[in-house]
Write an enzyme that holds these catalytic residues in place. Structure first.
Site, PDB file in Angstrom:
ATOM      1  N   TRP A 155       5.071  -1.268   3.644  1.00  0.00           N
ATOM      2  CA  TRP A 155       4.089  -0.504   2.870  1.00  0.00           C
ATOM      3  C   TRP A 155       4.741   0.130   1.646  1.00  0.00           C
ATOM      4  CZ3 TRP A 155       0.065  -2.683   4.315  1.00  0.00           C
ATOM      5  CH2 TRP A 155      -0.101  -3.063   5.652  1.00  0.00           C
ATOM      6  N   LYS A 184      -5.538   5.556  12.219  1.00  0.00           N
ATOM      7  CA  LYS A 184      -4.461   5.659  13.191  1.00  0.00           C
ATOM      8  C   LYS A 184      -4.493   7.008  13.911  1.00  0.00           C
ATOM      9  CE  LYS A 184      -1.717   2.657  10.200  1.00  0.00           C
ATOM     10  NZ  LYS A 184      -1.770   1.412  10.969  1.00  0.00           N
ATOM     11  N   ASP A 227       2.870   8.932   1.598  1.00  0.00           N
ATOM     12  CA  ASP A 227       1.945   8.087   2.364  1.00  0.00           C
ATOM     13  C   ASP A 227       2.156   8.453   3.827  1.00  0.00           C
ATOM     14  OD1 ASP A 227       0.585   6.144   3.780  1.00  0.00           O
ATOM     15  OD2 ASP A 227       1.561   4.435   2.806  1.00  0.00           O
TER      16      ASP A 227
END
Length: 377
Positions: A99, A190, A166
């Site tokens: 990511w 999540k 993030d």
């Protein structure tokens, strides 16, 4: 048979969150209409946004001068929204996995990118240490938890420039000093909600410094001005977010989530470390509490597939590791119970005990057969 959801995302939600959301989809607050069909601008839905925003600020101790946004597009859209809104000339990125790499790729479209450190050469099995960030960068971007590789930054980074995080897969799992960040973003699927909404916490005074023209939908100021209502927001995921936040507060907040995260991870990592069949995949000091990755030791590789089949037959859902790492991944987000982790640990323990028998390898191959699940016990 009870099933335990170890999927990396979309992932486990508290049962009461699912049930309460389902009720509102049928009849929202008794108004005779479904949550799925009401107007997002109605007097019925505005309180959902207001309460969710207030709970986020309360649970994370968000200082004054920050806005909370509910946006679409997932964290992947934030990879370009961040440089669009913050990158003037140069930005710094810590490369700790897939990511991070994707975020770096997008940022390079807007200006110079300095990769302050990377563990790519070691397949991201650790988080780089002793790196420095140039002081002339517009911001430093970090990914706090790496779902694929199983590494995590459990403490806020001290940076000489504005910090952007993030936190898609570990937000609300530990206390965060929001004041250290100009922007925090997180795909909600999540630790916060179902897929379809992205949480953004942004420092208001950090915006408006770039000279480029920003498309309306990609300008954070657009969404701040309209209270996340510039366009139709994802109504049901936002409501699920509200239910999760209520559950979080009732359960003890981020401090309690942090305690539970350590308890779950300690249980599973302890067995992995003592078990001759398995090994962890990353440096111990960088192990994620959210995504616990492990593989079969080389001499037992032939047991990997039957073990996965056996564990799945015993109700362990989603423990297959990402193709970049292989093996297994137990994602232990906030809603995962200690009971669920103990159930997985028991399977791993039984595997170890079976291997200690005189014909251990043959016993394991037999015991893991999904139609002979009682043999191992």
């Amino acid at each position: 048979m009870k099933k335990y959801n170890f999927n990396a995302g979309p992932s486990i939600l508290p049962r009461e969150v699912i049930e309460n959301t389902a009720k509102q989809i049928l009849d929202f607050n008794g108004i005779g209409l479904s949550l799925a069909e009401i107007s997002h601008r109605s007097k019925d839905f505005q309180p959902v946004i207001d309460e969710a925003t207030a709970l986020i600020k309360e649970l994370l101790n968000v200082p004054e001068g920050y806005s909370v946004l509910f946006l679409g597009g997932g964290a992947s859209l934030e990879f370009c929204m961040i440089p669009y809104n913050f990158l003037v000339k140069k930005a710094a990125y810590l490369n700790t996995g897939t990511w991070s790499k994707k975020a770096i790729k997008e940022a390079k479209l807007f200006g110079e990118v300095v990769e302050v450190a990377s563990s790519a050469d070691a397949n991201f099995t650790f988080i780089p240490k002793d790196w420095t960030c140039p002081t002339d960068c517009d911001y430093l971007h970090i990914t706090t938890n790496n779902t694929i590789y199983g590494t995590e930054l459990r403490k806020d980074v001290d940076a000489p420039v504005p910090l952007i995080g993030d936190m898609s897969s570990d937000i609300f799992s530990r206390p965060v000093d929001v004041a250290k960040y100009d922007c925090i973003y997180a795909g909600a699927q999540k630790n916060l909600s179902m897929a379809g909404v992205t949480l953004v916490i942004v420092k208001d005074e950090a915006l408006g410094k770039v000279q480029r023209t920003i498309p309306t939908m990609l300008d954070y100021r657009t969404h701040i001005e309209k209270g996340s209502m510039f366009n139709t927001p994802p109504v049901i995921p936002i409501y699920t977010c509200l239910e999760t936040l209520r559950w979080l507060k009732k359960s003890g907040g981020v401090e309690e989530m942090n305690r539970r995260a350590h308890e779950r991870a300690d249980l599973l990592y302890a067995e992995i470390d003592r078990n001759k069949l398995f090994r962890g995949t990353v440096a111990k000091e960088d192990r994620s509490l959210m995504n616990i990755c492990f593989v079969m030791n080389d001499e037992y590789k032939e047991l990997e597939k039957p073990f996965l089949e056996y564990a799945t037959a015993q109700g362990m859902v989603g423990i297959k590791g990402h193709r970049s790492v292989g093996g297994f991944r137990a994602s232990c987000y906030n809603a995962m119970s200690v009971e669920g982790v103990k159930a997985l640990v028991n399977i791993v323990v039984c595997c170890r005990r079976t291997m200690d028998r005189p014909f251990g390898r043959q016993d394991c191959l037999i015991a893991f057969h999904p139609y002979m699940t009682g043999f191992i016990h």
